[in-house]
Design a protein around this motif. Structure first.
Motif, PDB file in Angstrom:
ATOM      1  N   MET A 179       0.826  -1.208   0.000  1.00 32.95           N
ATOM      2  CA  MET A 179       0.000   0.000   0.000  1.00 32.95           C
ATOM      3  C   MET A 179       0.864   1.264   0.000  1.00 32.95           C
ATOM      4  O   MET A 179       0.487   2.285  -0.568  1.00 32.95           O
ATOM      5  N   TYR A 180       2.059   1.184   0.610  1.00 29.23           N
ATOM      6  CA  TYR A 180       2.901   2.375   0.775  1.00 29.23           C
ATOM      7  C   TYR A 180       4.237   2.301   0.035  1.00 29.23           C
ATOM      8  O   TYR A 180       4.956   3.301  -0.030  1.00 29.23           O
ATOM      9  N   ALA A 181       4.586   1.154  -0.509  1.00 33.15           N
ATOM     10  CA  ALA A 181       5.928   0.943  -1.057  1.00 33.15           C
ATOM     11  C   ALA A 181       6.346   1.978  -2.098  1.00 33.15           C
ATOM     12  O   ALA A 181       7.481   2.440  -2.096  1.00 33.15           O
ATOM     13  N   ASN A 182       5.463   2.364  -2.972  1.00 27.68           N
ATOM     14  CA  ASN A 182       5.814   3.330  -4.020  1.00 27.68           C
ATOM     15  C   ASN A 182       5.314   4.736  -3.720  1.00 27.68           C
ATOM     16  O   ASN A 182       5.461   5.625  -4.549  1.00 27.68           O
ATOM     17  N   ARG A 183       4.735   4.923  -2.548  1.00 29.85           N
ATOM     18  CA  ARG A 183       4.159   6.232  -2.197  1.00 29.85           C
ATOM     19  C   ARG A 183       4.859   6.901  -1.026  1.00 29.85           C
ATOM     20  O   ARG A 183       4.729   8.108  -0.840  1.00 29.85           O
ATOM     21  N   VAL A 184       5.559   6.132  -0.210  1.00 34.05           N
ATOM     22  CA  VAL A 184       6.165   6.665   1.010  1.00 34.05           C
ATOM     23  C   VAL A 184       7.661   6.394   0.967  1.00 34.05           C
ATOM     24  O   VAL A 184       8.103   5.266   0.736  1.00 34.05           O
ATOM     25  N   PHE A 185       8.454   7.441   1.163  1.00 33.07           N
ATOM     26  CA  PHE A 185       9.911   7.343   1.178  1.00 33.07           C
ATOM     27  C   PHE A 185      10.423   7.818   2.526  1.00 33.07           C
ATOM     28  O   PHE A 185       9.953   8.826   3.048  1.00 33.07           O
ATOM     29  N   TYR A 186      11.409   7.112   3.050  1.00 31.43           N
ATOM     30  CA  TYR A 186      12.034   7.478   4.309  1.00 31.43           C
ATOM     31  C   TYR A 186      13.426   7.993   3.977  1.00 31.43           C
ATOM     32  O   TYR A 186      14.210   7.320   3.305  1.00 31.43           O
ATOM     33  N   VAL A 187      13.732   9.194   4.425  1.00 29.32           N
ATOM     34  CA  VAL A 187      15.024   9.803   4.156  1.00 29.32           C
ATOM     35  C   VAL A 187      15.691  10.135   5.479  1.00 29.32           C
ATOM     36  O   VAL A 187      15.111  10.817   6.313  1.00 29.32           O
TER      37      VAL A 187
END
Length: 149
Positions: free
Chosen positions: A139-147
């Motif tokens: 659900m979040y793999a391509n929408r949420v990035f952690y930097v």
């Protein structure tokens, strides 16, 4: 067509784990090779034996080990297309608060365009294993990035 010109590499979870395992094996091999080299160097100095072929390896090993230790998968830049809607999340970040935020943010009640929005989580620390697991959720793999930064 503009979306296909991005240079992002999308790996499945299994391939990510294989790449991570291979990286760990390479680091371990380099670590043990540096230990062997250090032992040979110590032996040659204590017994006044000259090994000319190993003199350049100190620099190479120290650079490679420093890169392997200090490089994080989350110390990166996120390149978003200019027309992409995005939200930046920073501050006191905990797993439960992020889980609740993402569940509420990507709620279908907010309309179909909300699913085109990218979330960037900015934090000074590495993500926990639980946070990594949440980010790998389809659900979040391509929408949420952690930097990390």
């Amino acid at each position: 067509m503009a979306a296909s010109s991005n240079s992002f590499i999308h790996l499945t979870l299994i391939r990510q784990e294989v790449v991570s395992l291979c990286s760990d094996i390479i680091v371990a091999i380099l670590f043990f090779a540096s230990l062997v080299h250090s032992g040979v160097n110590w032996y040659s100095q204590s017994n006044h034996v000259q090994y000319e072929g190993f003199s350049f390896l100190d620099t190479i090993y120290s650079i490679v080990i420093d890169l392997a230790i200090n490089t994080s998968a989350f110390s990166k830049t996120v390149a978003l297309p200019a027309a992409t809607r995005h939200a930046l999340v920073c501050g006191h970040i905990e797993l439960d608060s992020i889980r609740q935020f993402l569940h509420e943010f990507f709620n279908a009640d907010h309309g179909p365009n909300i699913f085109k929005t990218t979330i960037v989580i900015l934090h000074t620390d590495e993500p926990t294993l639980e946070m990594k697991s949440l980010l790998r959720d389809p659900m979040y793999a391509n929408r949420v990035f952690y930097v990390k930064g």
